[in-house]
Design a protein around this motif. Structure first.
Motif, PDB file in Angstrom:
ATOM      1  N   ALA A 148      34.757  51.573  29.353  1.00 19.12           N
ATOM      2  CA  ALA A 148      36.036  51.311  30.020  1.00 19.12           C
ATOM      3  C   ALA A 148      35.807  50.731  31.414  1.00 19.12           C
ATOM      4  CB  ALA A 148      36.861  52.590  30.111  1.00 19.12           C
ATOM      5  N   ARG A 149      34.807  51.248  32.115  1.00 20.80           N
ATOM      6  CA  ARG A 149      34.500  50.743  33.450  1.00 20.80           C
ATOM      7  C   ARG A 149      33.946  49.320  33.394  1.00 20.80           C
ATOM      8  NH1 ARG A 149      34.805  54.256  37.704  1.00 20.80           N
ATOM      9  NH2 ARG A 149      35.097  56.464  37.196  1.00 20.80           N
ATOM     10  N   MET A 150      33.176  49.013  32.346  1.00 22.01           N
ATOM     11  CA  MET A 150      32.643  47.657  32.219  1.00 22.01           C
ATOM     12  C   MET A 150      33.752  46.656  31.886  1.00 22.01           C
ATOM     13  SD  MET A 150      29.542  47.959  33.108  1.00 22.01           S
ATOM     14  CE  MET A 150      30.167  49.272  34.181  1.00 22.01           C
ATOM     15  N   LYS A 151      34.713  47.080  31.081  1.00 23.36           N
ATOM     16  CA  LYS A 151      35.866  46.208  30.821  1.00 23.36           C
ATOM     17  C   LYS A 151      36.630  45.963  32.116  1.00 23.36           C
ATOM     18  CE  LYS A 151      36.558  47.572  25.981  1.00 23.36           C
ATOM     19  NZ  LYS A 151      37.436  48.286  25.023  1.00 23.36           N
ATOM     20  N   ARG A 152      36.769  47.006  32.907  1.00 17.76           N
ATOM     21  CA  ARG A 152      37.434  46.873  34.191  1.00 17.76           C
ATOM     22  C   ARG A 152      36.636  45.965  35.125  1.00 17.76           C
ATOM     23  NH1 ARG A 152      41.788  46.257  37.238  1.00 17.76           N
ATOM     24  NH2 ARG A 152      41.616  47.250  39.294  1.00 17.76           N
ATOM     25  N   ALA A 153      35.301  46.038  35.045  1.00 17.09           N
ATOM     26  CA  ALA A 153      34.453  45.197  35.889  1.00 17.09           C
ATOM     27  C   ALA A 153      34.678  43.713  35.597  1.00 17.09           C
ATOM     28  CB  ALA A 153      32.981  45.563  35.695  1.00 17.09           C
ATOM     29  N   ILE A 154      34.914  43.374  34.351  1.00 19.84           N
ATOM     30  CA  ILE A 154      35.202  41.978  34.001  1.00 19.84           C
ATOM     31  C   ILE A 154      36.478  41.524  34.705  1.00 19.84           C
ATOM     32  CG2 ILE A 154      35.864  40.422  32.123  1.00 19.84           C
ATOM     33  CD1 ILE A 154      34.028  42.114  30.296  1.00 19.84           C
ATOM     34  N   GLU A 155      37.509  42.379  34.707  1.00 19.84           N
ATOM     35  CA  GLU A 155      38.758  42.054  35.395  1.00 19.84           C
ATOM     36  C   GLU A 155      38.519  41.909  36.898  1.00 19.84           C
ATOM     37  OE1 GLU A 155      41.438  45.184  34.440  1.00 19.84           O
ATOM     38  OE2 GLU A 155      41.445  44.750  32.280  1.00 19.84           O
ATOM     39  N   GLU A 156      37.682  42.796  37.458  1.00 19.45           N
ATOM     40  CA  GLU A 156      37.386  42.737  38.891  1.00 19.45           C
ATOM     41  C   GLU A 156      36.647  41.449  39.240  1.00 19.45           C
ATOM     42  OE1 GLU A 156      36.994  47.500  39.878  1.00 19.45           O
ATOM     43  OE2 GLU A 156      35.298  46.440  39.006  1.00 19.45           O
ATOM     44  N   ALA A 157      35.711  41.041  38.388  1.00 18.42           N
ATOM     45  CA  ALA A 157      34.976  39.799  38.633  1.00 18.42           C
ATOM     46  C   ALA A 157      35.937  38.612  38.678  1.00 18.42           C
ATOM     47  CB  ALA A 157      33.925  39.596  37.543  1.00 18.42           C
ATOM     48  N   GLN A 158      36.928  38.640  37.802  1.00 18.13           N
ATOM     49  CA  GLN A 158      37.889  37.533  37.740  1.00 18.13           C
ATOM     50  C   GLN A 158      38.814  37.503  38.949  1.00 18.13           C
ATOM     51  OE1 GLN A 158      39.624  38.431  33.932  1.00 18.13           O
ATOM     52  NE2 GLN A 158      38.021  37.351  32.784  1.00 18.13           N
ATOM     53  N   GLY A 159      38.974  38.639  39.642  1.00 19.01           N
ATOM     54  CA  GLY A 159      39.841  38.688  40.816  1.00 19.01           C
ATOM     55  C   GLY A 159      39.108  38.707  42.138  1.00 19.01           C
ATOM     56  N   SER A 160      37.792  38.552  42.101  1.00 18.98           N
ATOM     57  CA  SER A 160      36.990  38.728  43.313  1.00 18.98           C
ATOM     58  C   SER A 160      37.107  37.571  44.307  1.00 18.98           C
ATOM     59  CB  SER A 160      35.511  38.928  42.941  1.00 18.98           C
ATOM     60  OG  SER A 160      35.014  37.792  42.250  1.00 18.98           O
ATOM     61  N   ASP A 161      37.733  36.475  43.914  1.00 22.64           N
ATOM     62  CA  ASP A 161      37.824  35.317  44.809  1.00 22.64           C
ATOM     63  C   ASP A 161      38.750  35.555  46.001  1.00 22.64           C
ATOM     64  OD1 ASP A 161      40.053  35.393  43.160  1.00 22.64           O
ATOM     65  OD2 ASP A 161      40.242  33.219  42.998  1.00 22.64           O
ATOM     66  N   VAL A 162      39.490  36.668  46.007  1.00 25.97           N
ATOM     67  CA  VAL A 162      40.352  36.968  47.168  1.00 25.97           C
ATOM     68  C   VAL A 162      39.555  37.571  48.317  1.00 25.97           C
ATOM     69  CG1 VAL A 162      42.343  37.342  45.670  1.00 25.97           C
ATOM     70  CG2 VAL A 162      40.977  39.312  46.402  1.00 25.97           C
ATOM     71  N   TYR A 163      38.295  37.913  48.086  1.00 24.37           N
ATOM     72  CA  TYR A 163      37.471  38.586  49.105  1.00 24.37           C
ATOM     73  C   TYR A 163      36.850  37.578  50.057  1.00 24.37           C
ATOM     74  CZ  TYR A 163      38.202  43.003  46.839  1.00 24.37           C
ATOM     75  OH  TYR A 163      38.804  44.132  46.357  1.00 24.37           O
ATOM     76  N   ASP A 164      36.487  38.070  51.252  1.00 23.59           N
ATOM     77  CA  ASP A 164      35.913  37.209  52.288  1.00 23.59           C
ATOM     78  C   ASP A 164      34.408  37.029  52.138  1.00 23.59           C
ATOM     79  OD1 ASP A 164      38.390  36.842  53.867  1.00 23.59           O
ATOM     80  OD2 ASP A 164      38.205  38.993  54.215  1.00 23.59           O
ATOM     81  N   TYR A 165      33.702  38.098  51.726  1.00 24.16           N
ATOM     82  CA  TYR A 165      32.250  38.031  51.609  1.00 24.16           C
ATOM     83  C   TYR A 165      31.787  38.774  50.357  1.00 24.16           C
ATOM     84  CZ  TYR A 165      32.129  36.583  56.521  1.00 24.16           C
ATOM     85  OH  TYR A 165      32.318  35.916  57.711  1.00 24.16           O
ATOM     86  N   LEU A 166      30.689  38.283  49.779  1.00 23.46           N
ATOM     87  CA  LEU A 166      30.019  38.963  48.671  1.00 23.46           C
ATOM     88  C   LEU A 166      28.779  39.668  49.214  1.00 23.46           C
ATOM     89  CD1 LEU A 166      29.776  39.462  45.573  1.00 23.46           C
ATOM     90  CD2 LEU A 166      28.276  37.458  45.506  1.00 23.46           C
ATOM     91  N   ILE A 167      28.638  40.955  48.904  1.00 25.40           N
ATOM     92  CA  ILE A 167      27.478  41.752  49.303  1.00 25.40           C
ATOM     93  C   ILE A 167      26.692  42.093  48.051  1.00 25.40           C
ATOM     94  CG2 ILE A 167      26.697  43.851  50.467  1.00 25.40           C
ATOM     95  CD1 ILE A 167      28.285  42.051  52.314  1.00 25.40           C
ATOM     96  N   ILE A 168      25.463  41.596  47.942  1.00 29.38           N
ATOM     97  CA  ILE A 168      24.623  41.895  46.785  1.00 29.38           C
ATOM     98  C   ILE A 168      23.709  43.068  47.127  1.00 29.38           C
ATOM     99  CG2 ILE A 168      22.845  41.035  45.208  1.00 29.38           C
ATOM    100  CD1 ILE A 168      24.026  38.245  45.587  1.00 29.38           C
TER     101      ILE A 168
END
Length: 213
Positions: A148-168
């Motif tokens: 369930a969390r991995m399915k949610r992670a896919i949705e989060e990846a698709q919405g991540s463009d609203v963020y200012d910075y990516l931290i790896i």
């Protein structure tokens, strides 16, 4: 410079280490950062403490907080409520500390709409395999919960463009220092420093009038 702090949101995939990053930042720079404690309706996990990790609420208690407008934002995630109590955040910002919030994308968008200067950081491990290994290594969720969390992670990846910075988050210590540098650099944006420029301008005007500065 006006000594008000920045509001900083860290979001990311479950198991990305965002909570650990925030705790290490506040431990390394206690005078610079304050950690916002969220309210949630999820069950307490082994090792967690009320008021330190979360404010653990029943569904009824949480919905009362919503009605009373006591939250900066709230969202649902995998069947549970999560939200940010308003009063503590406002108090810490007024002292000049940067306030760190660990919230999901829904909440981050709400915060950004209310407070446009909020800095949004998205945390991810270096690969999907690393993410899965971390999730299994925690030993706190069933296989169904992990899926369930991995399915949610896919949705989060698709919405991540609203963020200012990516931290790896590969090497944790390096990641913490990188996050601190990003925040400190953000604080140097001209819009936060106009008061300093104004003071210099006024001093120069006094000098040209023959006054001491």
């Amino acid at each position: 410079m006006k000594n008000s702090g920045l509001l900083i949101v860290l979001s990311g995939f479950a198991g990305s280490g965002k909570g650990t990053i925030m705790k290490k930042l506040t431990a390394a720079y206690p005078d610079r950062y304050a950690l916002s404690v969220s309210a949630t309706t999820r069950s307490i996990r082994p090792g967690e403490e009320e008021g330190r990790d979360y404010f653990f609420k029943t569904k009824e208690e949480f919905e009362t907080m919503i009605r009373r407008k006591e939250l900066l934002e709230y969202a649902t995630y995998v069947g549970n409520y999560y939200g940010t109590p308003k009063k503590y955040v406002e108090e810490q910002l007024s002292t000049g500390k940067h306030v760190l919030l660990e919230i999901e994308i829904q909440g981050a968008i709400q915060i950004k709409a209310k407070f446009p200067d909020t800095l949004l950081l998205f945390v991810t491990p270096p690969s999907a395999k690393t993410l899965l290994n971390r999730m299994h290594g925690r030993g706190t969720e069933s296989e169904d919960e992990i899926r369930a969390r991995m399915k949610r992670a896919i949705e989060e990846a698709q919405g991540s463009d609203v963020y200012d910075y990516l931290i790896i988050n590969d090497d944790l210590d390096q990641c913490v220092e990188q996050t601190n540098r990003i925040i400190e650099n953000e604080r140097c944006r001209m819009k936060y420093c106009l008061e300093d420029i104004y003071i210099i301008e006024e001093d120069l005007k006094r000098y040209l009038k023959g006054e001491e500065i």
